[in-house]
Scaffold this active site. Structure first.
Site, PDB file in Angstrom:
ATOM      1  N   ASP A  35     -18.403 -38.459 -20.477  1.00  0.00           N
ATOM      2  CA  ASP A  35     -19.340 -38.039 -21.535  1.00  0.00           C
ATOM      3  C   ASP A  35     -20.716 -38.642 -21.301  1.00  0.00           C
ATOM      4  O   ASP A  35     -20.844 -39.648 -20.625  1.00  0.00           O
ATOM      5  CB  ASP A  35     -18.838 -38.549 -22.892  1.00  0.00           C
ATOM      6  N   LYS A  57     -23.079 -33.609 -23.558  1.00  0.00           N
ATOM      7  CA  LYS A  57     -23.554 -32.622 -24.519  1.00  0.00           C
ATOM      8  C   LYS A  57     -25.034 -32.768 -24.814  1.00  0.00           C
ATOM      9  O   LYS A  57     -25.595 -32.037 -25.589  1.00  0.00           O
ATOM     10  CB  LYS A  57     -22.769 -32.747 -25.826  1.00  0.00           C
ATOM     11  N   MET A 169     -23.944 -40.491 -36.153  1.00  0.00           N
ATOM     12  CA  MET A 169     -24.637 -39.195 -36.104  1.00  0.00           C
ATOM     13  C   MET A 169     -25.410 -38.936 -37.402  1.00  0.00           C
ATOM     14  O   MET A 169     -25.446 -37.814 -37.902  1.00  0.00           O
ATOM     15  CB  MET A 169     -23.629 -38.056 -35.855  1.00  0.00           C
TER      16      MET A 169
HETATM   17  N1  SAH Z   1     -16.632 -42.441 -30.032  1.00  0.00           N
HETATM   18  C1  SAH Z   1     -17.936 -43.066 -30.247  1.00  0.00           C
HETATM   19  C2  SAH Z   1     -18.773 -42.269 -31.233  1.00  0.00           C
HETATM   20  C3  SAH Z   1     -19.067 -40.859 -30.779  1.00  0.00           C
HETATM   21  S1  SAH Z   1     -20.069 -39.973 -31.917  1.00  0.00           S
HETATM   22  C4  SAH Z   1     -17.733 -44.508 -30.688  1.00  0.00           C
HETATM   23  O1  SAH Z   1     -16.605 -44.905 -30.989  1.00  0.00           O
HETATM   24  O2  SAH Z   1     -18.707 -45.265 -30.713  1.00  0.00           O
HETATM   25  C5  SAH Z   1     -21.692 -40.295 -31.276  1.00  0.00           C
HETATM   26  C6  SAH Z   1     -22.448 -41.183 -32.229  1.00  0.00           C
HETATM   27  O3  SAH Z   1     -22.036 -42.526 -32.081  1.00  0.00           O
HETATM   28  C7  SAH Z   1     -23.950 -41.224 -31.988  1.00  0.00           C
HETATM   29  O4  SAH Z   1     -24.603 -40.134 -32.604  1.00  0.00           O
HETATM   30  C8  SAH Z   1     -24.305 -42.528 -32.660  1.00  0.00           C
HETATM   31  O5  SAH Z   1     -24.327 -42.394 -34.054  1.00  0.00           O
HETATM   32  C9  SAH Z   1     -23.119 -43.387 -32.308  1.00  0.00           C
HETATM   33  N2  SAH Z   1     -23.325 -44.196 -31.104  1.00  0.00           N
HETATM   34  C10 SAH Z   1     -22.628 -44.150 -29.958  1.00  0.00           C
HETATM   35  N3  SAH Z   1     -23.044 -45.097 -29.098  1.00  0.00           N
HETATM   36  C11 SAH Z   1     -24.033 -45.766 -29.733  1.00  0.00           C
HETATM   37  C12 SAH Z   1     -24.856 -46.894 -29.406  1.00  0.00           C
HETATM   38  N4  SAH Z   1     -24.742 -47.524 -28.224  1.00  0.00           N
HETATM   39  N5  SAH Z   1     -25.747 -47.319 -30.326  1.00  0.00           N
HETATM   40  C13 SAH Z   1     -25.866 -46.723 -31.515  1.00  0.00           C
HETATM   41  N6  SAH Z   1     -25.123 -45.667 -31.886  1.00  0.00           N
HETATM   42  C14 SAH Z   1     -24.212 -45.198 -31.022  1.00  0.00           C
END
Ligand code: SAH
Length: 250
Positions: A35, A57, A169
């Site tokens: 991803d 994406k 998000m």
């Molecule tokens: N599975 C992931 C989340 C996927 S949804 C997890 O467990 O972290 C994607 C969202 O995750 C982004 O829009 C943001 O809100 C958040 N996100 C993922 N990585 C991030 C990071 N390093 N810093 C801040 N937000 C993050």
């Protein structure tokens, strides 16, 4: 003989925040579907002859439809391959891991889940913010700011829970979300925090109140991907100290 699929959490960004188990499986995988929120440095753990398939994406690329990703995993496993599906954070936290495991099971493919550290815990933790603290929050609610039609969040009800709200998000809909929380009785001066690119060198953050967070984010130029934290624990964020320590490390 069928191969198998591993749904693997890559952690929030810092390449050290991945599990030993994830690394061990990456070292054996024939095919790696990655991803775009996954740190590309983690590909250093893959075999030199592994096939790497980006299925991101964002980043200007055309998005890979979810059904296509699922078909591809099923096909690769049926060809006898060990497939590592590397997803940002934890694979079951807003990452469509749920849809993927259902599709793989329906196809009769062996699948194993390797949990990862989710951004909603790790990003606030970099600032010293615990998403729960028994003095200020009886728990935490992980919630999406981008819910599916027909599955909308009852923000007013969430405001009443007094749990810390950790919003994934949430950047785009933040003004709307805040309006609904305030209408639901959340105090305007409730501490709030946004962390962009948490745990990465380019991390940026801003601390405000729920009523002023969106303006503060706009002023600071903080956008997606970001975690928004709303609740008393956000007040514990030590932004200056963190920025200093990052500056020293750089
Ligand atoms: N599975 C992931 C989340 C996927 S949804 C997890 O467990 O972290 C994607 C969202 O995750 C982004 O829009 C943001 O809100 C958040 N996100 C993922 N990585 C991030 C990071 N390093 N810093 C801040 N937000 C993050």
């Amino acid at each position: 003989m069928n191969g198998s699929v591993y749904l693997i959490g890559a952690g929030p960004g810092d390449p050290e925040l991945i599990t030993l188990k994830a690394v061990r499986i990456l070292q054996t995988a024939d095919v790696v579907l990655i991803d775009d929120l996954v740190n590309p440095q983690l590909l250093g753990h893959t075999r030199a002859d592994a096939r790497i398939i980006p299925v991101g994406k964002r980043g200007g690329c055309r998005s890979t439809p979810q059904a296509f990703i699922q078909r591809q995993m099923i096909q690769e496993a049926r060809n006898g391959n060990i497939v590592a599906r590397l997803k940002g954070g934890d694979p079951f936290m807003f990452g469509r891991g749920g849809e993927e495991i259902v599709a793989l099971r329906e196809a009769g493919i062996a699948v194993e889940v390797v949990s990862g550290i989710t951004a909603g815990i790790a990003a606030p933790a970099t600032l010293g913010v615990p998403v729960t603290h028994r003095d200020w929050a009886p728990g935490v609610t992980f919630i999406t700011g981008h819910s599916r039609e027909g599955n909308e969040v009852n923000w007013a009800a969430l405001a009443a829970t007094r749990t810390t709200l950790v919003i994934y998000m949430g950047v785009k809909n933040l003004p709307d979300i805040v309006g609904k929380l305030l209408a639901g009785g959340l105090a305007e001066d409730t501490p709030a925090l946004a962390v962009q690119s948490g745990t990465l060198a380019q991390q940026r953050e801003v601390k405000a109140t729920v009523a002023t967070l969106h303006a503060a984010m706009t002023a600071a130029g903080i956008g997606s991907p970001a975690i928004v934290v709303i609740g008393a624990v956000a007040d514990l964020a030590q932004i200056a100290a963190h920025t200093e320590s990052v500056a020293k490390a750089a």
